[in-house]
Scaffold this motif. Structure first.
Motif, PDB file in Angstrom:
ATOM      1  N   ILE A   1      17.118 -21.580 -68.919  1.00 29.55           N
ATOM      2  CA  ILE A   1      17.129 -22.943 -69.437  1.00 29.55           C
ATOM      3  C   ILE A   1      15.721 -23.536 -69.357  1.00 29.55           C
ATOM      4  CG2 ILE A   1      18.270 -25.182 -69.312  1.00 29.55           C
ATOM      5  CD1 ILE A   1      20.163 -22.807 -69.758  1.00 29.55           C
ATOM      6  N   HIS A   2      15.357 -24.306 -70.387  1.00 27.92           N
ATOM      7  CA  HIS A   2      14.053 -24.973 -70.420  1.00 27.92           C
ATOM      8  C   HIS A   2      14.157 -26.485 -70.299  1.00 27.92           C
ATOM      9  CE1 HIS A   2      11.691 -21.449 -71.497  1.00 27.92           C
ATOM     10  NE2 HIS A   2      12.572 -21.153 -72.424  1.00 27.92           N
ATOM     11  N   ASN A   3      15.223 -27.093 -70.829  1.00 25.29           N
ATOM     12  CA  ASN A   3      15.214 -28.537 -70.996  1.00 25.29           C
ATOM     13  C   ASN A   3      16.632 -29.058 -71.183  1.00 25.29           C
ATOM     14  OD1 ASN A   3      14.146 -31.126 -71.387  1.00 25.29           O
ATOM     15  ND2 ASN A   3      12.447 -30.325 -72.613  1.00 25.29           N
ATOM     16  N   PHE A   4      16.807 -30.376 -70.953  1.00 23.27           N
ATOM     17  CA  PHE A   4      18.100 -31.034 -71.121  1.00 23.27           C
ATOM     18  C   PHE A   4      17.924 -32.298 -71.959  1.00 23.27           C
ATOM     19  CE2 PHE A   4      18.135 -29.061 -66.890  1.00 23.27           C
ATOM     20  CZ  PHE A   4      19.228 -28.217 -66.991  1.00 23.27           C
ATOM     21  N   ALA A   5      19.039 -32.734 -72.573  1.00 24.75           N
ATOM     22  CA  ALA A   5      19.094 -34.043 -73.230  1.00 24.75           C
ATOM     23  C   ALA A   5      20.527 -34.546 -73.126  1.00 24.75           C
ATOM     24  CB  ALA A   5      18.659 -33.959 -74.688  1.00 24.75           C
ATOM     25  N   PHE A   6      20.687 -35.878 -73.178  1.00 23.76           N
ATOM     26  CA  PHE A   6      21.998 -36.478 -72.954  1.00 23.76           C
ATOM     27  C   PHE A   6      22.309 -37.495 -74.035  1.00 23.76           C
ATOM     28  CE2 PHE A   6      19.795 -35.775 -68.854  1.00 23.76           C
ATOM     29  CZ  PHE A   6      20.508 -34.662 -68.437  1.00 23.76           C
ATOM     30  N   ASP A   7      23.586 -37.523 -74.403  1.00 22.70           N
ATOM     31  CA  ASP A   7      24.112 -38.502 -75.344  1.00 22.70           C
ATOM     32  C   ASP A   7      25.418 -39.017 -74.754  1.00 22.70           C
ATOM     33  OD1 ASP A   7      24.782 -40.078 -77.478  1.00 22.70           O
ATOM     34  OD2 ASP A   7      25.313 -38.424 -78.813  1.00 22.70           O
ATOM     35  N   GLY A   8      25.310 -40.072 -73.933  1.00 18.72           N
ATOM     36  CA  GLY A   8      26.481 -40.532 -73.199  1.00 18.72           C
ATOM     37  C   GLY A   8      26.930 -39.467 -72.226  1.00 18.72           C
ATOM     38  N   ALA A   9      28.185 -39.026 -72.351  1.00 16.76           N
ATOM     39  CA  ALA A   9      28.721 -38.009 -71.453  1.00 16.76           C
ATOM     40  C   ALA A   9      28.402 -36.585 -71.910  1.00 16.76           C
ATOM     41  CB  ALA A   9      30.243 -38.175 -71.335  1.00 16.76           C
ATOM     42  N   THR A  10      27.803 -36.446 -73.076  1.00 19.30           N
ATOM     43  CA  THR A  10      27.488 -35.123 -73.613  1.00 19.30           C
ATOM     44  C   THR A  10      26.121 -34.666 -73.114  1.00 19.30           C
ATOM     45  OG1 THR A  10      28.784 -35.575 -75.596  1.00 19.30           O
ATOM     46  CG2 THR A  10      27.177 -33.785 -75.724  1.00 19.30           C
ATOM     47  N   VAL A  11      26.023 -33.393 -72.754  1.00 18.09           N
ATOM     48  CA  VAL A  11      24.752 -32.831 -72.323  1.00 18.09           C
ATOM     49  C   VAL A  11      24.398 -31.659 -73.222  1.00 18.09           C
ATOM     50  CG1 VAL A  11      25.873 -31.330 -70.601  1.00 18.09           C
ATOM     51  CG2 VAL A  11      23.440 -31.860 -70.394  1.00 18.09           C
ATOM     52  N   TYR A  12      23.108 -31.547 -73.553  1.00 19.80           N
ATOM     53  CA  TYR A  12      22.573 -30.435 -74.321  1.00 19.80           C
ATOM     54  C   TYR A  12      21.595 -29.667 -73.436  1.00 19.80           C
ATOM     55  CZ  TYR A  12      24.336 -32.959 -78.421  1.00 19.80           C
ATOM     56  OH  TYR A  12      25.131 -33.611 -79.335  1.00 19.80           O
ATOM     57  N   ALA A  13      21.603 -28.351 -73.568  1.00 20.75           N
ATOM     58  CA  ALA A  13      20.685 -27.501 -72.812  1.00 20.75           C
ATOM     59  C   ALA A  13      19.937 -26.603 -73.775  1.00 20.75           C
ATOM     60  CB  ALA A  13      21.448 -26.667 -71.785  1.00 20.75           C
ATOM     61  N   ALA A  14      18.604 -26.642 -73.692  1.00 22.37           N
ATOM     62  CA  ALA A  14      17.737 -25.774 -74.499  1.00 22.37           C
ATOM     63  C   ALA A  14      17.384 -24.547 -73.685  1.00 22.37           C
ATOM     64  CB  ALA A  14      16.480 -26.530 -74.902  1.00 22.37           C
ATOM     65  N   ALA A  15      17.556 -23.359 -74.255  1.00 24.89           N
ATOM     66  CA  ALA A  15      17.378 -22.120 -73.496  1.00 24.89           C
ATOM     67  C   ALA A  15      16.744 -21.045 -74.351  1.00 24.89           C
ATOM     68  CB  ALA A  15      18.734 -21.633 -72.968  1.00 24.89           C
ATOM     69  N   ASP A  16      16.271 -20.000 -73.679  1.00 27.31           N
ATOM     70  CA  ASP A  16      15.757 -18.839 -74.408  1.00 27.31           C
ATOM     71  C   ASP A  16      16.814 -18.245 -75.319  1.00 27.31           C
ATOM     72  OD1 ASP A  16      13.180 -18.839 -73.502  1.00 27.31           O
ATOM     73  OD2 ASP A  16      13.441 -17.220 -72.054  1.00 27.31           O
ATOM     74  N   GLU A  17      18.070 -18.386 -74.917  1.00 23.95           N
ATOM     75  CA  GLU A  17      19.169 -17.758 -75.660  1.00 23.95           C
ATOM     76  C   GLU A  17      19.766 -18.664 -76.725  1.00 23.95           C
ATOM     77  OE1 GLU A  17      18.385 -15.955 -71.824  1.00 23.95           O
ATOM     78  OE2 GLU A  17      18.911 -18.015 -72.373  1.00 23.95           O
ATOM     79  N   GLY A  18      19.254 -19.895 -76.869  1.00 25.53           N
ATOM     80  CA  GLY A  18      19.765 -20.780 -77.899  1.00 25.53           C
ATOM     81  C   GLY A  18      19.989 -22.188 -77.395  1.00 25.53           C
ATOM     82  N   LEU A  19      20.739 -22.967 -78.168  1.00 26.74           N
ATOM     83  CA  LEU A  19      21.051 -24.354 -77.861  1.00 26.74           C
ATOM     84  C   LEU A  19      22.526 -24.465 -77.479  1.00 26.74           C
ATOM     85  CD1 LEU A  19      20.120 -27.337 -77.832  1.00 26.74           C
ATOM     86  CD2 LEU A  19      20.758 -27.454 -80.252  1.00 26.74           C
ATOM     87  N   PHE A  20      22.795 -25.161 -76.359  1.00 27.77           N
ATOM     88  CA  PHE A  20      24.151 -25.254 -75.824  1.00 27.77           C
ATOM     89  C   PHE A  20      24.536 -26.719 -75.639  1.00 27.77           C
ATOM     90  CE2 PHE A  20      22.349 -21.232 -74.603  1.00 27.77           C
ATOM     91  CZ  PHE A  20      23.381 -20.323 -74.766  1.00 27.77           C
ATOM     92  N   LYS A  21      25.883 -26.962 -75.657  1.00 24.77           N
ATOM     93  CA  LYS A  21      26.400 -28.318 -75.561  1.00 24.77           C
ATOM     94  C   LYS A  21      27.650 -28.332 -74.696  1.00 24.77           C
ATOM     95  CE  LYS A  21      28.453 -31.914 -78.561  1.00 24.77           C
ATOM     96  NZ  LYS A  21      28.721 -32.282 -79.984  1.00 24.77           N
ATOM     97  N   SER A  22      27.761 -29.352 -73.843  1.00 23.91           N
ATOM     98  CA  SER A  22      28.952 -29.531 -73.015  1.00 23.91           C
ATOM     99  C   SER A  22      29.399 -30.980 -73.088  1.00 23.91           C
ATOM    100  CB  SER A  22      28.665 -29.163 -71.551  1.00 23.91           C
ATOM    101  OG  SER A  22      29.781 -29.438 -70.728  1.00 23.91           O
TER     102      SER A  22
END
Length: 497
Positions: free
Chosen positions: A305-326
């Motif tokens: 993982i390289h980085n995070f971003a948030f949209d309310g309760a949603t979290v995004y994770a930037a990674a070597d393997e792609g972009l993820f969302k929870s």
């Protein structure tokens, strides 16, 4: 110098060097100054109506949704080199922007990274105040993160320089930094993993520092610290190498997010012991805590993982393997499909995602080694923005190939292959045929044949394999772009693994 080279290579080759490769991929000498000047986007900050981008050739900003960019470099008062750290914070009517830079230099031990110093602006980049890189030497002393605390102090995290606290910007003075190691030991980045600092965050009155040995928390502005490791908690972080920390506030709840990686212990000849050791049971992934760091949930195992971003309760994770969302605070994750711009018929030629930010209008801004992607509908569709030298204009040829030299194992990695681009332009509707030849002018690969293109600027890609499914050998290659009704245009490139 040689004693600390091994660990620095571990980090800089795996992360910082890939950013430098991204800058090379971006073709630094962009002609139009309103374009992106580099396609390597290592950090993004959304602040009001401005989107700030840390890139391989400087600090870029857009105020019109990515239509135009202004880029600040050493010529404008920043330090030399690429942007390695970026932060923006508002204090009343003042918007404080701080960046760190780095470049490479050649010494007896080889090619080493050098910290280019810290610069800040109080007028949205129109003027800058620069400080030399803090520490005994700028060599192998790159700043990787910056945060601004509630008391207006500036906290930087660097490999050789460790964790440092800076002051002076509120008086318009160059920042002056003092060492502030997140433990009681004398500063020693060689033997103390907790003094090799990489990430920093200030939120809700708390300071968080991530190092190669721990997460460190301070409730008293850095006077005292609690060290959090994989070894000292019942439900620990995934690994002690902490490359990013961010804080998500949802209602009255606070979530601490950390990009945590496996540490492989190494001791140098001059170290009697390595402080903050331990690699057993660690793994790459992310770690999240909702009780102030006393216990952690881990997820995205084996992802870098390289980085995070948030949209309310949603979290995004930037990674070597792609972009993820929870959407459930990291309990489950969805992976985004490859980022494709259907309108332009292009896609990211990289699985790696370095950075992500969300602007006030909920637009997603995603940075990679291969440009910037923007989505206004949560990733359903994307606009990919890249900088490139326009072909056939300003004395430029009708076609060129990049990056050159090209490495199948290093450049534009997607699906296990690397990709080379062939840029060209068309004046009218036409059919395009692109062929590659070796130095003896034997055909290596017909990349496209009779492909329909309208008038405009385009590119084709090649994965480095010949007509027989074999990787092309190192050497000089020629290629032809045949445009029906226009002519045949030639270029050359180098393959070098």
């Amino acid at each position: 110098m040689k004693l600390i080279l091994s660990f620095l290579l571990f980090f800089s080759v795996c992360q910082a060097q890939e950013h430098r490769i991204a800058a090379l991929n971006g073709q630094a000498d962009i002609l139009a100054q309103t374009q992106l000047q580099s396609n390597g986007i290592v950090d993004i900050v959304a602040a009001g109506d401005r989107i700030w981008l840390a890139t391989g050739t400087g600090l870029s900003v857009t105020t019109d949704g990515g239509e135009n960019f202004q880029t600040f470099t050493q010529a404008d008062g920043l330090g030399r080199g690429e942007i390695t750290a970026l932060t923006v914070r508002q204090f009343d009517e003042i918007s404080l922007i701080i960046v760190a830079t780095a470049f490479d230099t050649v010494v007896a031990e080889g090619n080493l990274p050098v910290g280019g110093g810290i610069a800040y602006s109080l007028d949205f980049g129109e003027s800058w105040v620069h400080s030399e890189q803090p520490g005994l030497t700028p060599i192998q002393n790159v700043t990787f993160d910056i945060s601004i605390h509630d008391d207006k102090s500036v906290w930087i995290t660097s490999w050789g320089g460790g964790t440092r606290r800076g002051t002076g910007w509120e008086y318009g003075l160059p920042l002056i930094f003092e060492k502030n190691p997140a433990d009681e030991f004398i500063h020693d980045p060689l033997c103390n993993l907790n003094h090799r600092a990489f990430s920093s965050e200030s939120a809700n009155g708390v300071l968080w520092i991530g190092t190669a040995g721990a997460i460190n928390k301070s409730l008293d502005d850095g006077e005292t610290w609690m060290n959090i490791t994989h070894q000292n908690q019942e439900n620990p972080i995934s690994g002690n190498f902490v490359v990013a920390i961010d804080v998500q506030n949802v209602g009255d709840d606070e979530y601490i997010w950390a990009a945590t990686r496996l540490v492989t212990d190494t001791t140098e000849a001059s170290c009697s012991r390595l402080l903050f050791p331990g690699s057993a049971g660690q793994f790459n992934g992310l770690s999240v805590s909702n009780d102030g760091g006393f216990s952690w949930h881990t997820a995205l195992d084996d992802k870098r993982i390289h980085n995070f971003a948030f949209d309310g309760a949603t979290v995004y994770a930037a990674a070597d393997e792609g972009l993820f969302k929870s959407i459930d605070f990291g309990q489950t994750w969805a992976e985004f499909p490859p980022i494709v711009d259907a309108t332009k018929d292009v896609q990211f030629l990289s699985e790696r995602i370095f950075s992500i930010a969300i602007s006030a209008d909920r637009t997603l801004w995603v940075g990679s080694p291969d440009g910037l992607a923007v989505s206004k509908n949560e990733g359903i569709s994307w606009d990919i923005i890249r900088g490139s030298v326009k072909t056939g204009q300003g004395g430029e040829p009708r076609t060129y190939a990049y990056p050159s030299p090209f490495s199948h194992t290093r450049h534009n990695q997607l699906g296990g292959s690397g990709y080379l681009r062939f840029q060209y332009n068309t004046k009218d509707n036409t059919q395009v045929t692109l062929r590659i030849y070796d130095f003896a002018m034997d055909l290596v690969k017909e990349v496209v044949s009779g492909k329909s293109r309208a008038a405009g600027e385009f590119y084709e890609v090649w994965n480095g394999y010949n007509e027989h499914g074999e990787l092309a050998a190192n050497g000089v290659y020629f290629y032809s772009v045949e445009l029906d009704g226009d002519g045949v245009y030639w270029g050359k490139f180098i393959v070098m693994e």
